[in-house]
Scaffold this active site. Structure first.
Site, PDB file in Angstrom:
ATOM      1  N   MET A  30       3.488  -4.762   7.562  1.00 38.08           N
ATOM      2  CA  MET A  30       1.841  -4.478   7.405  1.00 38.08           C
ATOM      3  C   MET A  30       2.281  -6.341   7.692  1.00 38.08           C
ATOM      4  O   MET A  30       1.191  -7.829   8.224  1.00 38.08           O
ATOM      5  CB  MET A  30       1.480  -5.223   5.989  1.00 38.08           C
ATOM      6  CG  MET A  30       1.029  -4.050   5.747  1.00 38.08           C
ATOM      7  SD  MET A  30      -0.146  -4.140   4.008  1.00 38.08           S
ATOM      8  CE  MET A  30       0.821  -5.631   3.032  1.00 38.08           C
ATOM      9  N   GLY A  31       3.091  -6.628   9.519  1.00 31.63           N
ATOM     10  CA  GLY A  31       3.485  -7.775   9.763  1.00 31.63           C
ATOM     11  C   GLY A  31       3.470  -8.699   8.753  1.00 31.63           C
ATOM     12  O   GLY A  31       4.346  -9.072   7.669  1.00 31.63           O
ATOM     13  N   HIS A  37      12.320  -6.833   6.985  1.00 31.21           N
ATOM     14  CA  HIS A  37      11.626  -6.160   7.814  1.00 31.21           C
ATOM     15  C   HIS A  37      12.547  -6.040   8.990  1.00 31.21           C
ATOM     16  O   HIS A  37      12.791  -4.901   8.934  1.00 31.21           O
ATOM     17  CB  HIS A  37      10.388  -6.437   8.492  1.00 31.21           C
ATOM     18  CG  HIS A  37       8.795  -7.231   7.509  1.00 31.21           C
ATOM     19  ND1 HIS A  37       8.572  -8.015   7.481  1.00 31.21           N
ATOM     20  CD2 HIS A  37       8.497  -5.955   6.718  1.00 31.21           C
ATOM     21  CE1 HIS A  37       7.776  -7.788   6.320  1.00 31.21           C
ATOM     22  NE2 HIS A  37       7.784  -6.484   6.053  1.00 31.21           N
ATOM     23  N   LYS A 149      12.216  -2.612  -2.701  1.00 23.93           N
ATOM     24  CA  LYS A 149      11.153  -3.491  -3.826  1.00 23.93           C
ATOM     25  C   LYS A 149       9.789  -2.886  -3.707  1.00 23.93           C
ATOM     26  O   LYS A 149      10.036  -2.989  -5.017  1.00 23.93           O
ATOM     27  CB  LYS A 149      11.202  -4.609  -2.329  1.00 23.93           C
ATOM     28  CG  LYS A 149      10.580  -5.666  -2.601  1.00 23.93           C
ATOM     29  CD  LYS A 149       9.996  -7.036  -2.627  1.00 23.93           C
ATOM     30  CE  LYS A 149       9.579  -6.853  -1.624  1.00 23.93           C
ATOM     31  NZ  LYS A 149       7.693  -6.646  -2.226  1.00 23.93           N
ATOM     32  N   GLN A 153       6.757   2.702  -4.136  1.00 20.77           N
ATOM     33  CA  GLN A 153       5.975   3.558  -2.831  1.00 20.77           C
ATOM     34  C   GLN A 153       6.569   4.549  -2.446  1.00 20.77           C
ATOM     35  O   GLN A 153       6.409   5.240  -1.887  1.00 20.77           O
ATOM     36  CB  GLN A 153       5.691   2.400  -1.945  1.00 20.77           C
ATOM     37  CG  GLN A 153       5.086   2.548  -0.949  1.00 20.77           C
ATOM     38  CD  GLN A 153       5.158   1.388   0.386  1.00 20.77           C
ATOM     39  OE1 GLN A 153       3.347   0.188   0.414  1.00 20.77           O
ATOM     40  NE2 GLN A 153       6.007   0.781   1.218  1.00 20.77           N
ATOM     41  N   VAL A 176      16.611  -6.969   0.454  1.00 20.04           N
ATOM     42  CA  VAL A 176      17.055  -7.849   0.611  1.00 20.04           C
ATOM     43  C   VAL A 176      16.390  -9.348  -0.111  1.00 20.04           C
ATOM     44  O   VAL A 176      15.196  -9.345   0.101  1.00 20.04           O
ATOM     45  CB  VAL A 176      16.696  -8.270   2.327  1.00 20.04           C
ATOM     46  CG1 VAL A 176      17.216  -9.596   2.633  1.00 20.04           C
ATOM     47  CG2 VAL A 176      17.532  -7.112   2.937  1.00 20.04           C
ATOM     48  N   SER A 185       9.881 -11.292   0.517  1.00 20.24           N
ATOM     49  CA  SER A 185       8.090 -11.137   0.949  1.00 20.24           C
ATOM     50  C   SER A 185       7.067 -11.118   1.694  1.00 20.24           C
ATOM     51  O   SER A 185       7.090 -13.227   1.149  1.00 20.24           O
ATOM     52  CB  SER A 185       7.583 -11.117  -0.833  1.00 20.24           C
ATOM     53  OG  SER A 185       6.863 -10.276  -0.956  1.00 20.24           O
TER      54      SER A 185
END
Length: 282
Positions: A30-31, A37, A149, A153, A176, A185
Site C-alpha cells: 500500500m506504499g 517492504h 507481520k 493475511q 523486519v 510498519s
C-alpha cells in the site's frame, strides 16, 4: 522501470512477458515503503525474470472510521526505492481503475478470517482477498511475496490460492524490525516520540510469553491473561485490540498449547494500530 496506472496496460505487458517464457514476481504493497517492504522486494528479485511492485491503498479493506483518507504516502520516494531495488514495473492505479462503480464480486475466506483482525475489522479480509485476486489476474505472477507481520493475511492468501487453484507460489518473509524490536510498519509514522519509545514493549511481551511457555505454561487462557497484565504494566498507554493464541495455518484459537502456536496481538498506541506475532514452538 515503468510506472503504470492502467490495469489493462499492466495485464498486457505481463501477458507478453509470460508468452516469452519469463517468470514474474509480485510484491503487493500500500506504499509508504520502508525497509520491511524492501526486504520483500529483495526476496522476490532474484527468483524471477521480471518484478512488479504495486502501490495501492485498497479502499475495500478499510472500514468506517479507519485511516483510509490519512494513510501515509510518498509516491516519488516509493518509486525511487522500488527502482533502486530492481522493480521492472511499479503499478499505482486509482481506486476507480480497480473497481467499477457497480463492482459486486468479492473473494472471501471466512473460516480463517473470523478471529484476530477479522473480529474487529469484519470486511477487511474480503477486501484483501478481492484485490489480491485481481492483482494475480493482472500480473500473472509466478511468485508473490507477503510479510509475516500480517500472519493471518498470509495464511488466508495461501488458503485462497490453494482453494481456487491459482498458479502462483506464495512466499512469506519474516518480520523486519527496528533495532529495539518494534516491527516495521507504515503506520509507525503515526506514533509520537513518547509512543514510539514505549512501543517496543509489544515485542518484549511476546518474547516473555514464549519463554513462559518454554518453561511449562500450557493453558492458553492463562497465557493470554498474563500478557494482558504485562502490557498493562509495560505499555499502559496501549489499548489491546486482541491477544490470541491460534493455530498457525487455520487461525483457530487453541485452549492448550501443545503444538506450534502463533501468539498474535494488535495494540492501539495513539493513532496507530500495531500488529505483532511470534510462533511459539512446543
Amino acid at each position: 522501470m515503468k510506472i503504470l496506472t492502467d490495469p489493462i496496460e499492466l495485464q498486457h505487458q505481463c501477458l507478453t512477458w509470460r508468452n516469452q517464457g519469463l517468470t514474474i514476481g509480485l510484491v503487493p504493497t500500500m506504499g509508504f515503503l520502508h525497509d520491511g517492504h524492501m526486504s520483500l522486494i529483495d526476496m522476490a528479485r532474484p527468483q524471477c525474470d521480471k518484478l512488479v511492485v504495486t502501490l495501492f491503498v485498497n479502499p475495500t479493506q478499510f472500514g468506517e472510521n479507519e485511516d483510509l483518507d490519512n494513510y501515509p504516502n510518498d509516491f516519488d520516494g516509493d518509486c525511487a526505492k522500488a527502482e533502486a531495488h530492481g522493480a521492472d514495473i511499479v503499478f499505482a492505479p486509482a481506486p476507480d481503475a480497480m473497481y467499477a462503480p457497480d463492482h459486486s464480486t468479492w473473494v472471501n475466506v471466512p473460516p480463517l478470517g473470523t478471529h484476530l483482525c477479522g473480529a474487529s475489522r469484519p470486511i477487511h479480509f474480503r477486501g484483501v482477498c478481492t484485490v489480491v485476486t485481481k492483482l494475480f489476474n493482472l500480473v500473472q505472477p509466478t511468485k508473490a511475496v507477503f510479510g509475516q507481520k500480517d500472519w493471518q493475511q498470509l495464511a488466508i492468501i495461501r488458503r485462497m490460492v490453494r482453494d481456487l487453484n491459482i498458479p502462483v507460489e506464495i512466499l512469506g518473509h519474516p518480520i523486519v524490525r527496528e533495532t529495539d524490536g518494534l516491527a516495521l510498519s507504515s503506520r509507525n509514522a503515526y506514533l509520537t516520540e513518547a509512543e514510539r519509545a514505549a512501543a517496543p514493549a509489544i515485542r518484549q511481551g511476546l518474547l516473555k510469553l514464549a519463554e513462559r511457555v518454554k518453561n511449562g505454561t500450557r493453558d492458553a487462557e492463562a497465557a493470554k491473561h498474563w500478557l494482558v497484565k504485562e502490557y498493562a504494566s509495560t505499555l499502559p498507554m496501549g489499548i489491546v485490540d486482541y491477544i490470541e493464541l491460534v493455530t498457525p495455518d487455520s487461525i483457530e484459537p487453541v485452549t492448550t498449547i501443545s503444538s506450534p502456536t502463533l501468539a498474535a496481538v494488535a495494540i492501539r498506541v495513539g493513532k496507530a494500530r500495531l500488529l505483532d506475532n511470534i510462533l511459539i514452538e512446543v
